[in-house]
Design an enzyme around this catalytic site. Structure first.
Site: not given
Ligand code: MRU
Length: 343
Positions: A88, A195, A236, A246-247
Site C-alpha cells: 500500500r 471503516q 496516513d 487521510n481516508k
Molecule cells: O484504507 P485504510 O482503512 O487503511 O485507511 C485508514 C485511514 O485512513 C486512517 O484514518 C489512517 O490510517 C489513520 S489510522 C490511525
C-alpha cells in the site's frame, strides 16, 4: 478493561484480527510468511497506518527467518522490504517501519548468528508496537485537553483497530472521556470501504461510547445545525508543510468544518509525519479496485459498463487544520505551513 490490540506477535507468528469480516465475525489470522504479511496488508485484513507499520515490522522479522543464506541477509531484507512497501503506497508508517527494521538489521545483525539476529528482529518489531501504544496514549492525553464537550465527528477508523492499541483520533476522544469530558461520537460511514460503519462503531460500542452513525453526506447538514462541536481524524501521511493525507472524504469534512467554524483536528504519531515530502501534492494516492465502489454489502449497486474512480485517500491542506496532535506536541499550522519546532 484490558487494552484491545488488533495485532500482536506470538512467538514467530503474527496474529491479527481480520478486519474484513467485522462487525459480523471476529476471526483471528495467524501469519508466518512474508507473502502472508503482504496479502494481509494489501487485502486490508489489517489496515490503518500504524497497524500496517507494526505488521510490516513483524514481516521483516519473518523475512529474516526466510532468508536462507545468512551471508546475504541485507540483500534479502531489502528485497522483502521493497515487496512489503509495495502493498500500500500512501501510509508512510509502512515505509517507516520497514526502514527502521532494515537499520536494525544493518547495525546489529552483523557478526551475529542467524538465531540471534531473528530474535533481535522480533524484539524490534515488538518495540515498535509498544512505542506506538505509548505514543497513542500521549496523543490521547494532549488531544483530550483540546477537545470540547459535545458531539465529536470522526471519519474512517483511526482507533485501536488502526493502531497498536488505543488509537489516534479515537485515542483523543478516549482521552477527552478520561479527562472527565462529556463526549459523544458521530461516526461517518466512510464509503466505499465502510471503516466508519463497520469498525469505528464496533470499537466504540464495545468501549461504552455513545455513537451515532451517519452517511458521509450528512455531515454538512449536521454541522449547519450546530450538531457537531469538533472533528477529529487520523492521518496516513503528513507532509512537511502540514498537508495531510487521510481516508477519502476527509477533505470534504475539513472544508465543511471551516465553513461552519468547527475545530478540525488531525491526530497521528510522529511516525506519520513525513518531513521528506514537502507538500500534499507530492503524496501518492492509492487507487483501489472499482469493485469496492460497485458493490455494497456484496450486492452490485450500479450497472455493468459504468466507469469507476476509487481513490482511497485525499489530502487536506494544512490551512484547513486547526491543530495536528502528535506525541511530540500539538502543532498549529500557520500561513506558511507548520513549524515543527513549536509543538
Ligand atoms: O484504507 P485504510 O482503512 O487503511 O485507511 C485508514 C485511514 O485512513 C486512517 O484514518 C489512517 O490510517 C489513520 S489510522 C490511525
Amino acid at each position: 478493561m484490558e487494552m484491545f490490540k488488533p495485532v500482536y506477535i506470538d512467538g514467530t507468528d503474527i496474529v491479527l484480527l481480520d478486519q474484513r469480516l467485522l462487525p459480523q465475525e471476529e476471526r483471528w489470522l495467524r501469519i508466518n510468511t512474508v507473502r502472508g504479511v503482504f496479502d494481509a496488508i494489501h487485502d486490508m485484513a489489517v489496515r490503518g497506518a500504524p497497524a500496517i507499520g507494526i505488521t510490516a515490522a513483524a514481516g521483516m522479522a519473518l523475512a529474516t527467518m526466510e532468508s536462507t543464506e545468512h551471508g546475504n541477509l541485507m540483500t534479502a531484507l531489502r528485497q522483502a522490504g521493497e515487496f512489503l512497501k509495495s502493498a500500500r503506497p500512501t501510509a508512510v508508517n509502512l515505509e517507516w517501519a520497514v526502514n527502521r527494521m532494515l537499520d536494525k538489521a544493518a547495525s546489529e545483525c552483523e557478526g551475529k548468528g542467524r538465531e540471534e539476529c531473528i530474535a533481535l528482529m522480533f524484539d524490534e518489531a515488538r518495540r515498535i508496537h509498544e512505542e506506538d501504544i505509548a505514543m497513542n496514549l500521549r496523543i490521547g492525553r494532549l488531544g483530550g485537553e483540546l477537545l470540547p464537550e459535545g458531539a465529536i465527528m470522526t471519519h474512517c477508523n483511526a482507533g485501536s483497530l488502526a493502531t497498536g492499541g488505543y488509537g489516534t483520533a479515537l485515542g483523543v476522544i478516549r482521552g477527552a472521556r478520561d479527562a472527565g469530558k462529556q463526549v459523544r461520537v458521530v461516526s461517518c460511514e466512510t464509503r466505499p470501504y465502510l471503516q466508519g460503519a463497520r469498525l469505528t462503531t464496533w470499537e466504540l460500542l464495545r468501549d461504552g461510547f455513545d455513537v451515532t452513525m451517519i452517511t458521509d453526506n450528512m455531515a454538512g447538514y449536521m454541522m449547519s445545525r450546530g450538531m457537531i462541536q469538533a472533528v477529529v481524524v487520523g492521518a496516513d501521511r503528513i507532509a512537511a508543510n502540514g498537508d495531510t493525507a487521510n481516508k477519502i472524504g476527509t477533505y470534504t469534512h475539513a472544508v465543511l468544518a471551516k465553513r461552519h467554524d468547527i475545530p478540525f483536528f488531525v491526530a497521528a504519531p510522529w511516525s506519520t509525519v513525513d518531513l521528506k515530502t514537502p507538500s500534499g501534492a507530492n503524496i501518492v494516492i492509492e487507487e483501489r479496485s472499482p469493485d469496492e465502489v460497485l458493490f455494497c454489502g456484496g450486492r452490485r449497486i450500479a450497472p455493468k459498463g459504468v466507469k469507476v474512480f476509487n481513490p482511497a485517500f485525499d489530502v487536506t491542506p494544512a490551512s484547513l487544520i486547526t491543530a495536528i496532535i502528535t506525541d511530540r506536541g500539538v502543532f498549529k499550522p500557520g500561513p506558511g505551513g507548520v513549524d515543527w519546532t513549536q509543538g
